[in-house]
Design a protein around this motif. Structure first.
Motif, PDB file in Angstrom:
ATOM      1  N   HIS A 174      13.259  32.604  47.460  1.00 39.48           N
ATOM      2  CA  HIS A 174      13.863  33.730  46.735  1.00 39.48           C
ATOM      3  C   HIS A 174      12.794  34.712  46.280  1.00 39.48           C
ATOM      4  O   HIS A 174      12.946  35.927  46.429  1.00 39.48           O
ATOM      5  CB  HIS A 174      14.658  33.214  45.539  1.00 39.48           C
ATOM      6  CG  HIS A 174      15.216  34.303  44.676  1.00 39.48           C
ATOM      7  ND1 HIS A 174      16.538  34.690  44.727  1.00 39.48           N
ATOM      8  CD2 HIS A 174      14.632  35.094  43.740  1.00 39.48           C
ATOM      9  CE1 HIS A 174      16.733  35.666  43.863  1.00 39.48           C
ATOM     10  NE2 HIS A 174      15.597  35.921  43.245  1.00 39.48           N
ATOM     11  N   GLN A 207      20.521  39.853  47.085  1.00 39.58           N
ATOM     12  CA  GLN A 207      19.877  40.059  48.384  1.00 39.58           C
ATOM     13  C   GLN A 207      18.705  39.098  48.565  1.00 39.58           C
ATOM     14  O   GLN A 207      18.501  38.554  49.657  1.00 39.58           O
ATOM     15  CB  GLN A 207      19.401  41.500  48.522  1.00 39.58           C
ATOM     16  CG  GLN A 207      18.852  41.802  49.912  1.00 39.58           C
ATOM     17  CD  GLN A 207      18.450  43.244  50.078  1.00 39.58           C
ATOM     18  OE1 GLN A 207      17.556  43.731  49.375  1.00 39.58           O
ATOM     19  NE2 GLN A 207      19.110  43.950  50.988  1.00 39.58           N
ATOM     20  N   CYS A 210      20.080  35.897  49.569  1.00 39.14           N
ATOM     21  CA  CYS A 210      20.474  35.930  50.977  1.00 39.14           C
ATOM     22  C   CYS A 210      19.255  35.799  51.880  1.00 39.14           C
ATOM     23  O   CYS A 210      19.281  35.065  52.874  1.00 39.14           O
ATOM     24  CB  CYS A 210      21.222  37.232  51.255  1.00 39.14           C
ATOM     25  SG  CYS A 210      21.989  37.323  52.899  1.00 39.14           S
ATOM     26  N   TYR A 211      18.174  36.483  51.539  1.00 41.39           N
ATOM     27  CA  TYR A 211      16.949  36.369  52.323  1.00 41.39           C
ATOM     28  C   TYR A 211      16.417  34.939  52.310  1.00 41.39           C
ATOM     29  O   TYR A 211      15.888  34.453  53.318  1.00 41.39           O
ATOM     30  CB  TYR A 211      15.887  37.328  51.785  1.00 41.39           C
ATOM     31  CG  TYR A 211      16.088  38.779  52.160  1.00 41.39           C
ATOM     32  CD1 TYR A 211      16.999  39.162  53.139  1.00 41.39           C
ATOM     33  CD2 TYR A 211      15.356  39.785  51.536  1.00 41.39           C
ATOM     34  CE1 TYR A 211      17.179  40.494  53.474  1.00 41.39           C
ATOM     35  CE2 TYR A 211      15.522  41.124  51.872  1.00 41.39           C
ATOM     36  CZ  TYR A 211      16.440  41.473  52.844  1.00 41.39           C
ATOM     37  OH  TYR A 211      16.603  42.787  53.183  1.00 41.39           O
ATOM     38  N   VAL A 214      18.416  33.145  54.837  1.00 35.80           N
ATOM     39  CA  VAL A 214      18.009  33.509  56.198  1.00 35.80           C
ATOM     40  C   VAL A 214      16.794  32.689  56.617  1.00 35.80           C
ATOM     41  O   VAL A 214      16.739  32.149  57.727  1.00 35.80           O
ATOM     42  CB  VAL A 214      17.711  35.019  56.285  1.00 35.80           C
ATOM     43  CG1 VAL A 214      17.026  35.354  57.604  1.00 35.80           C
ATOM     44  CG2 VAL A 214      18.994  35.826  56.136  1.00 35.80           C
ATOM     45  N   TRP A 279      25.893  34.341  48.606  1.00 33.02           N
ATOM     46  CA  TRP A 279      24.925  35.132  49.362  1.00 33.02           C
ATOM     47  C   TRP A 279      23.844  34.259  49.991  1.00 33.02           C
ATOM     48  O   TRP A 279      23.390  34.525  51.108  1.00 33.02           O
ATOM     49  CB  TRP A 279      24.324  36.230  48.482  1.00 33.02           C
ATOM     50  CG  TRP A 279      25.281  37.373  48.337  1.00 33.02           C
ATOM     51  CD1 TRP A 279      26.131  37.617  47.297  1.00 33.02           C
ATOM     52  CD2 TRP A 279      25.510  38.405  49.305  1.00 33.02           C
ATOM     53  NE1 TRP A 279      26.863  38.742  47.550  1.00 33.02           N
ATOM     54  CE2 TRP A 279      26.511  39.254  48.771  1.00 33.02           C
ATOM     55  CE3 TRP A 279      24.974  38.707  50.558  1.00 33.02           C
ATOM     56  CZ2 TRP A 279      26.975  40.374  49.448  1.00 33.02           C
ATOM     57  CZ3 TRP A 279      25.436  39.822  51.242  1.00 33.02           C
ATOM     58  CH2 TRP A 279      26.426  40.640  50.688  1.00 33.02           C
ATOM     59  N   GLY A 283      23.335  34.027  54.179  1.00 33.07           N
ATOM     60  CA  GLY A 283      22.052  34.096  54.866  1.00 33.07           C
ATOM     61  C   GLY A 283      21.787  32.849  55.681  1.00 33.07           C
ATOM     62  O   GLY A 283      21.298  32.933  56.820  1.00 33.07           O
ATOM     63  N   MET A 289      19.103  38.872  58.607  1.00 36.21           N
ATOM     64  CA  MET A 289      18.803  39.627  57.394  1.00 36.21           C
ATOM     65  C   MET A 289      19.637  40.900  57.291  1.00 36.21           C
ATOM     66  O   MET A 289      19.840  41.410  56.182  1.00 36.21           O
ATOM     67  CB  MET A 289      17.311  39.954  57.315  1.00 36.21           C
ATOM     68  CG  MET A 289      16.804  40.932  58.347  1.00 36.21           C
ATOM     69  SD  MET A 289      15.022  41.288  58.149  1.00 36.21           S
ATOM     70  CE  MET A 289      14.968  41.984  56.499  1.00 36.21           C
ATOM     71  N   ARG A 291      22.712  41.062  57.543  1.00 35.70           N
ATOM     72  CA  ARG A 291      23.939  40.698  56.818  1.00 35.70           C
ATOM     73  C   ARG A 291      23.703  40.634  55.317  1.00 35.70           C
ATOM     74  O   ARG A 291      24.641  40.365  54.563  1.00 35.70           O
ATOM     75  CB  ARG A 291      24.450  39.344  57.324  1.00 35.70           C
ATOM     76  CG  ARG A 291      24.815  39.307  58.797  1.00 35.70           C
ATOM     77  CD  ARG A 291      26.065  40.134  59.085  1.00 35.70           C
ATOM     78  NE  ARG A 291      27.226  39.601  58.388  1.00 35.70           N
ATOM     79  CZ  ARG A 291      27.989  38.629  58.852  1.00 35.70           C
ATOM     80  NH1 ARG A 291      27.705  38.057  60.024  1.00 35.70           N
ATOM     81  NH2 ARG A 291      29.052  38.213  58.164  1.00 35.70           N
ATOM     82  N   CYS A 292      22.494  40.874  54.876  1.00 37.69           N
ATOM     83  CA  CYS A 292      22.136  40.733  53.461  1.00 37.69           C
ATOM     84  C   CYS A 292      22.154  42.061  52.699  1.00 37.69           C
ATOM     85  O   CYS A 292      21.531  42.189  51.659  1.00 37.69           O
ATOM     86  CB  CYS A 292      20.760  40.094  53.328  1.00 37.69           C
ATOM     87  SG  CYS A 292      20.629  38.415  53.967  1.00 37.69           S
ATOM     88  N   THR A 294      23.414  43.872  50.251  1.00 37.48           N
ATOM     89  CA  THR A 294      24.247  43.772  49.048  1.00 37.48           C
ATOM     90  C   THR A 294      24.459  45.127  48.389  1.00 37.48           C
ATOM     91  O   THR A 294      25.255  45.229  47.451  1.00 37.48           O
ATOM     92  CB  THR A 294      23.587  42.832  48.023  1.00 37.48           C
ATOM     93  OG1 THR A 294      22.257  43.321  47.738  1.00 37.48           O
ATOM     94  CG2 THR A 294      23.492  41.416  48.567  1.00 37.48           C
TER      95      THR A 294
END
Length: 296
Positions: A174, A207, A210-211, A214, A279, A283, A289, A291-292, A294
């Motif tokens: 994160h 985000q 989400c990363y 990923v 989220w 990912g 990425m 799709r992340c 936000t």
């Protein structure tokens, strides 16, 4: 979560200053990172970043000759399987290998590696002085991740997460999500002082979650730069559940319920437990990425 026993860890990506005093200065920043849990609690209780309780006094732990630095203790993936600090080194290596390759393929801004600093009790950064109570954080001023390993005990004992090696990996990933945002020029979107479930601050945090997902999607396939083989050899469903559980544990709603007895979405800075899990999960499922976004 298992590592390639024979892989060589790159300890140059992690600076171990536990038990040391390191200089620095500047103004304390607040929000924008998963680990600022105590500061988040302060924010939802109405305490601003400038009054977060961080002390500028000397609270550094005394130097300890018995403390094994990661440079000496962390050599191979086998060390990462058995030692928390070595596991952090391995995760940092894997995360940065992934983003170096991913941003190179996507034709976006080139990835610049960022160090992680392991500290104890207190650290001075380009973003200001911080104590261990602040938890892990990313400082855009010096493009560095800061982490006191004691936070992972707090994650279990104070915030009710199940813990586990991948919960630690989620937190690190994160923070490096914030570094990617910094390189992309999107991290500054969270610094407008606004809060709430739809605020830029929350969108920035989600985000980064989400990363992190990923990276987790690709963790067992991204090749280590030195060996040409994946550094992480096994990541199970139980590991991912530990990551999802950690994400939920630091949701604004859960923290507010625990520490103030009510949920006030208009003061959120990181997102709800459900949002954070959603989220991260997106990912992880897609590994994409793109799709992340936000902010859309």
């Amino acid at each position: 979560m298992q590592f390639d026993d024979n892989a060589r860890l790159d300890t140059s990506e992690v600076q171990d200053v536990r038990g040391s005093r390191i200089p620095g200065g500047g103004a304390t920043i607040g929000g924008g990172v998963v680990g600022l849990v105590v500061l988040v609690v302060g924010l939802v209780l109405g305490i601003g970043p400038g009054q977060s309780g961080l002390s500028s006094g000397d609270q550094s732990a005394p130097a300890s000759s018995s403390l094994a630095r990661v440079e000496q203790a962390c050599r191979t993936g086998q060390d990462a399987d058995t030692k928390d600090d070595c596991r952090i080194v391995a995760v940092v290596n894997s995360v940065q290998d992934y983003w170096t390759q991913e941003l190179g393929r996507s034709g976006q801004v080139a990835y610049t590696k960022a160090p992680t600093v392991l500290f104890s009790r207190q650290v001075d950064t380009a973003c200001g002085n911080a104590t261990s109570e602040v938890g892990p954080f990313y400082c855009p001023g010096d493009r560095t991740v800061y982490l006191d390993l004691g936070f992972f005990d707090d994650l279990r004992t104070k915030f009710g997460a199940s813990g586990g090696p991948f919960a630690q990996a989620y937190v690190v990933a994160h923070e490096y999500g914030h570094h990617v945002q910094d390189l992309q020029g999107t991290l500054g979107k969270s610094h407008n002082g606004l809060t709430g479930a739809d605020s830029a601050s929350v969108r920035t945090e989600l985000q980064a979650d989400c990363y992190a997902g990923v990276w987790a999607h690709h963790a067992t396939t991204v090749k280590d730069e030195s060996t040409g083989r994946p550094l992480i050899t096994s990541l199970t469903g139980a590991d991912i559940n530990d990551g999802l559980d950690a994400a939920a544990a630091v949701g604004d709603d859960r923290i507010q319920e625990e520490f103030q007895g009510r949920v006030t979405p208009d003061t959120w800075t990181h997102g709800s437990s459900e949002q954070r899990q959603q989220w991260f999960g997106l990912g992880y499922r897609t590994g994409d990425m793109a799709r992340c976004d936000t902010f859309r």
